[in-house]
Design an enzyme around this catalytic site. Structure first.
Site, PDB file in Angstrom:
ATOM      1  N   ASN A 165      -4.731   9.680 -19.289  1.00 57.28           N
ATOM      2  CA  ASN A 165      -4.644  10.587 -20.431  1.00 57.28           C
ATOM      3  C   ASN A 165      -6.000  10.606 -21.167  1.00 57.28           C
ATOM      4  O   ASN A 165      -6.468   9.570 -21.634  1.00 57.28           O
ATOM      5  CB  ASN A 165      -3.531  10.110 -21.373  1.00 57.28           C
ATOM      6  CG  ASN A 165      -3.345  11.032 -22.562  1.00 57.28           C
ATOM      7  OD1 ASN A 165      -4.312  11.455 -23.169  1.00 57.28           O
ATOM      8  ND2 ASN A 165      -2.108  11.331 -22.896  1.00 57.28           N
ATOM      9  N   HIS A 207      -7.962  11.097 -26.075  1.00 55.67           N
ATOM     10  CA  HIS A 207      -8.782  10.424 -27.081  1.00 55.67           C
ATOM     11  C   HIS A 207     -10.281  10.629 -26.890  1.00 55.67           C
ATOM     12  O   HIS A 207     -11.059  10.356 -27.795  1.00 55.67           O
ATOM     13  CB  HIS A 207      -8.401   8.945 -27.189  1.00 55.67           C
ATOM     14  CG  HIS A 207      -7.049   8.793 -27.838  1.00 55.67           C
ATOM     15  ND1 HIS A 207      -6.661   9.590 -28.888  1.00 55.67           N
ATOM     16  CD2 HIS A 207      -6.006   7.981 -27.576  1.00 55.67           C
ATOM     17  CE1 HIS A 207      -5.439   9.267 -29.247  1.00 55.67           C
ATOM     18  NE2 HIS A 207      -5.008   8.300 -28.462  1.00 55.67           N
ATOM     19  N   HIS A 239      -2.557  16.395 -23.730  1.00 56.56           N
ATOM     20  CA  HIS A 239      -1.501  16.868 -24.629  1.00 56.56           C
ATOM     21  C   HIS A 239      -2.072  18.001 -25.474  1.00 56.56           C
ATOM     22  O   HIS A 239      -2.973  17.779 -26.288  1.00 56.56           O
ATOM     23  CB  HIS A 239      -1.046  15.690 -25.516  1.00 56.56           C
ATOM     24  CG  HIS A 239       0.118  15.994 -26.406  1.00 56.56           C
ATOM     25  ND1 HIS A 239       0.777  15.017 -27.105  1.00 56.56           N
ATOM     26  CD2 HIS A 239       0.748  17.152 -26.712  1.00 56.56           C
ATOM     27  CE1 HIS A 239       1.760  15.563 -27.815  1.00 56.56           C
ATOM     28  NE2 HIS A 239       1.756  16.857 -27.606  1.00 56.56           N
ATOM     29  N   ARG A 253      -1.521  19.758 -28.396  1.00 61.83           N
ATOM     30  CA  ARG A 253      -0.659  19.667 -29.584  1.00 61.83           C
ATOM     31  C   ARG A 253      -0.679  20.977 -30.341  1.00 61.83           C
ATOM     32  O   ARG A 253      -1.660  21.741 -30.282  1.00 61.83           O
ATOM     33  CB  ARG A 253      -1.130  18.534 -30.497  1.00 61.83           C
ATOM     34  CG  ARG A 253      -1.005  17.162 -29.863  1.00 61.83           C
ATOM     35  CD  ARG A 253      -1.360  16.092 -30.874  1.00 61.83           C
ATOM     36  NE  ARG A 253      -0.276  15.873 -31.807  1.00 61.83           N
ATOM     37  CZ  ARG A 253       0.564  14.836 -31.765  1.00 61.83           C
ATOM     38  NH1 ARG A 253       0.427  13.911 -30.850  1.00 61.83           N
ATOM     39  NH2 ARG A 253       1.525  14.724 -32.635  1.00 61.83           N
ATOM     40  N   ARG A 265      -5.232  18.999 -32.561  1.00 57.90           N
ATOM     41  CA  ARG A 265      -6.061  17.973 -33.218  1.00 57.90           C
ATOM     42  C   ARG A 265      -7.056  17.314 -32.269  1.00 57.90           C
ATOM     43  O   ARG A 265      -8.044  16.764 -32.688  1.00 57.90           O
ATOM     44  CB  ARG A 265      -5.190  16.921 -33.885  1.00 57.90           C
ATOM     45  CG  ARG A 265      -4.569  15.944 -32.932  1.00 57.90           C
ATOM     46  CD  ARG A 265      -4.058  14.741 -33.679  1.00 57.90           C
ATOM     47  NE  ARG A 265      -2.857  15.060 -34.421  1.00 57.90           N
ATOM     48  CZ  ARG A 265      -1.853  14.192 -34.588  1.00 57.90           C
ATOM     49  NH1 ARG A 265      -1.949  12.989 -34.100  1.00 57.90           N
ATOM     50  NH2 ARG A 265      -0.786  14.527 -35.254  1.00 57.90           N
ATOM     51  N   GLU A 323       1.152  17.426 -21.411  1.00 51.55           N
ATOM     52  CA  GLU A 323       2.176  16.991 -22.369  1.00 51.55           C
ATOM     53  C   GLU A 323       2.306  18.063 -23.425  1.00 51.55           C
ATOM     54  O   GLU A 323       1.298  18.615 -23.876  1.00 51.55           O
ATOM     55  CB  GLU A 323       1.763  15.684 -23.035  1.00 51.55           C
ATOM     56  CG  GLU A 323       1.862  14.497 -22.129  1.00 51.55           C
ATOM     57  CD  GLU A 323       1.392  13.242 -22.856  1.00 51.55           C
ATOM     58  OE1 GLU A 323       1.264  13.259 -24.093  1.00 51.55           O
ATOM     59  OE2 GLU A 323       1.139  12.255 -22.172  1.00 51.55           O
ATOM     60  N   THR A 325       2.256  10.059 -29.949  1.00 50.29           N
ATOM     61  CA  THR A 325       3.679  10.304 -29.704  1.00 50.29           C
ATOM     62  C   THR A 325       4.468   9.039 -29.987  1.00 50.29           C
ATOM     63  O   THR A 325       4.176   7.979 -29.437  1.00 50.29           O
ATOM     64  CB  THR A 325       3.887  10.728 -28.230  1.00 50.29           C
ATOM     65  OG1 THR A 325       2.927  11.721 -27.915  1.00 50.29           O
ATOM     66  CG2 THR A 325       5.284  11.261 -28.017  1.00 50.29           C
ATOM     67  N   GLU A 382       9.820  10.495 -17.863  1.00 52.73           N
ATOM     68  CA  GLU A 382       8.813   9.459 -18.103  1.00 52.73           C
ATOM     69  C   GLU A 382       9.415   8.526 -19.147  1.00 52.73           C
ATOM     70  O   GLU A 382       9.718   8.949 -20.272  1.00 52.73           O
ATOM     71  CB  GLU A 382       7.503  10.066 -18.621  1.00 52.73           C
ATOM     72  CG  GLU A 382       6.467   8.978 -18.907  1.00 52.73           C
ATOM     73  CD  GLU A 382       5.105   9.528 -19.341  1.00 52.73           C
ATOM     74  OE1 GLU A 382       4.750  10.654 -18.965  1.00 52.73           O
ATOM     75  OE2 GLU A 382       4.409   8.804 -20.075  1.00 52.73           O
ATOM     76  N   HIS A 417       3.039   4.788 -22.160  1.00 52.47           N
ATOM     77  CA  HIS A 417       2.841   4.541 -23.585  1.00 52.47           C
ATOM     78  C   HIS A 417       2.596   3.059 -23.862  1.00 52.47           C
ATOM     79  O   HIS A 417       3.432   2.221 -23.562  1.00 52.47           O
ATOM     80  CB  HIS A 417       4.003   5.012 -24.473  1.00 52.47           C
ATOM     81  CG  HIS A 417       3.582   5.059 -25.921  1.00 52.47           C
ATOM     82  ND1 HIS A 417       2.990   6.167 -26.481  1.00 52.47           N
ATOM     83  CD2 HIS A 417       3.615   4.118 -26.875  1.00 52.47           C
ATOM     84  CE1 HIS A 417       2.689   5.897 -27.734  1.00 52.47           C
ATOM     85  NE2 HIS A 417       3.056   4.658 -28.006  1.00 52.47           N
TER      86      HIS A 417
HETATM   87  N1  PXP Z   1       2.838   9.249 -21.962  1.00 52.03           N
HETATM   88  C1  PXP Z   1       3.107  10.099 -22.983  1.00 52.03           C
HETATM   89  C2  PXP Z   1       4.229  11.046 -22.823  1.00 52.03           C
HETATM   90  C3  PXP Z   1       2.333  10.083 -24.157  1.00 52.03           C
HETATM   91  O1  PXP Z   1       2.618  10.942 -25.156  1.00 52.03           O
HETATM   92  C4  PXP Z   1       1.249   9.194 -24.245  1.00 52.03           C
HETATM   93  C5  PXP Z   1       0.397   9.179 -25.479  1.00 52.03           C
HETATM   94  O2  PXP Z   1      -0.288  10.366 -25.591  1.00 52.03           O
HETATM   95  C6  PXP Z   1       0.991   8.361 -23.147  1.00 52.03           C
HETATM   96  C7  PXP Z   1       1.806   8.385 -22.035  1.00 52.03           C
HETATM   97  C8  PXP Z   1      -0.171   7.423 -23.136  1.00 52.03           C
HETATM   98  O3  PXP Z   1       0.016   6.445 -24.095  1.00 52.03           O
HETATM   99  P1  PXP Z   1      -1.179   5.449 -24.410  1.00 52.03           P
HETATM  100  O4  PXP Z   1      -2.275   6.255 -25.014  1.00 52.03           O
HETATM  101  O5  PXP Z   1      -0.568   4.476 -25.349  1.00 52.03           O
HETATM  102  O6  PXP Z   1      -1.594   4.839 -23.099  1.00 52.03           O
END
Ligand code: PXP
Length: 259
Positions: free
Chosen positions: A7, A10, A43, A45, A49, A70, A101, A151, A191
């Protein structure tokens, strides 16, 4: 071996801190792929953001691995997804005030709104996944809504304060995973997974894919995205081979509390 979705949100968060054009999440996606990522997750959003429409378009054009978007069940976002056609859409709950999330989508309570969104996405040829908490009723509810995959939210496991609490969360995840498989669902997880906690989960589970963001991007700031992804892949590879001593993995673990 469990596949790794990286992901990259960030990376865009850092860019948006200055509202400039660097670092570019699209470049980060290329680097992640070169490090061995099996998929790229972003994602889009409602408040844009971090990832914006330009990023989504370019990711669609450039990512060769599986592209996972996402998204909330907002009608406009669903429309964008249907047009963009990523390989997979993961429906998540979305609240403006949250940092990331928080928890899973309540597919049981929201089934009347979710069902039509799933239908539209599937009609566009997109694999649909529901980000849910590891509870039987949510897994069964996802199957009833027509999702191809779920997921499972691993935050409970990742944030557990004691070993006993972590073990309890692992059991919940395993049970929910089994229910998913029994209902013909592909089961992913994500997550809060880090270089420190990923192996215990990977070694005992049969998830198809982990989606990991914060920990990989944090490490990438220090060692580069390609290396950060390669190291996470290595942890997953070792976890898939129970004969390999976990000691080997420890050599890869960076110093610090959370990674
Ligand atoms: N899976 C989903 C559905 C998420 O919303 C997120 C956070 O954006 C992640 C995985 C990844 O989580 P983390 O950034 O804590 O690894």
């Amino acid at each position: 071996m469990i596949k790794l979705g990286v992901n990259i949100d960030h990376v865009a968060t850092v860019r948006q801190a200055r509202r400039t054009d660097e670092p570019d999440p699209v470049w980060a996606a290329v680097e992640a792929e070169l490090g061995g990522a099996d998929g790229i997750t972003f994602h889009l959003r409602e408040d844009r953001r971090h990832i914006n429409d330009r990023d989504a378009e370019l990711l669609k054009q450039t990512v060769a691995a599986k592209l996972n978007m996402e998204m909330s069940i907002n009608t406009q976002i669903v429309r964008i997804a249907v047009k963009l056609k990523p390989d997979q859409c993961t429906l998540v709950p979305e609240r403006r005030e949250e940092v990331t999330t928080e928890g899973g989508l309540d597919v049981v309570r929201l089934r009347r709104r979710i069902g039509p969104a799933v239908k539209k996405l599937k009609r566009a040829g997109i694999i649909t996944s529901a980000f849910i908490e590891p509870e039987e009723r949510q897994v069964v509810g996802s199957a009833r809504c027509g999702f191809d995959a779920v997921e499972l939210w691993t935050g409970g496991y990742a944030h557990a304060k004691t070993e006993a609490a972590a073990d309890e969360e692992l059991i919940k995840l395993m049970e929910a995973m089994d229910v998913g498989h029994d209902h013909g669902l592909i089961v992913h997880a994500g997550h809060g997974l880090t270089y420190r906690n990923v192996q215990a989960l990977a070694a005992i589970s049969e998830f198809a894919e982990f989606n990991i963001g914060h920990s990989i991007v944090s490490r990438a700031v220090l060692v580069g995205m390609r290396t950060a992804v390669r190291e996470m892949k290595e942890l997953l590879r070792i976890a898939a081979q129970p004969d390999l001593a976990l000691l080997e993995a420890e050599e890869l673990m960076p110093p610090g509390k959370t990674q």
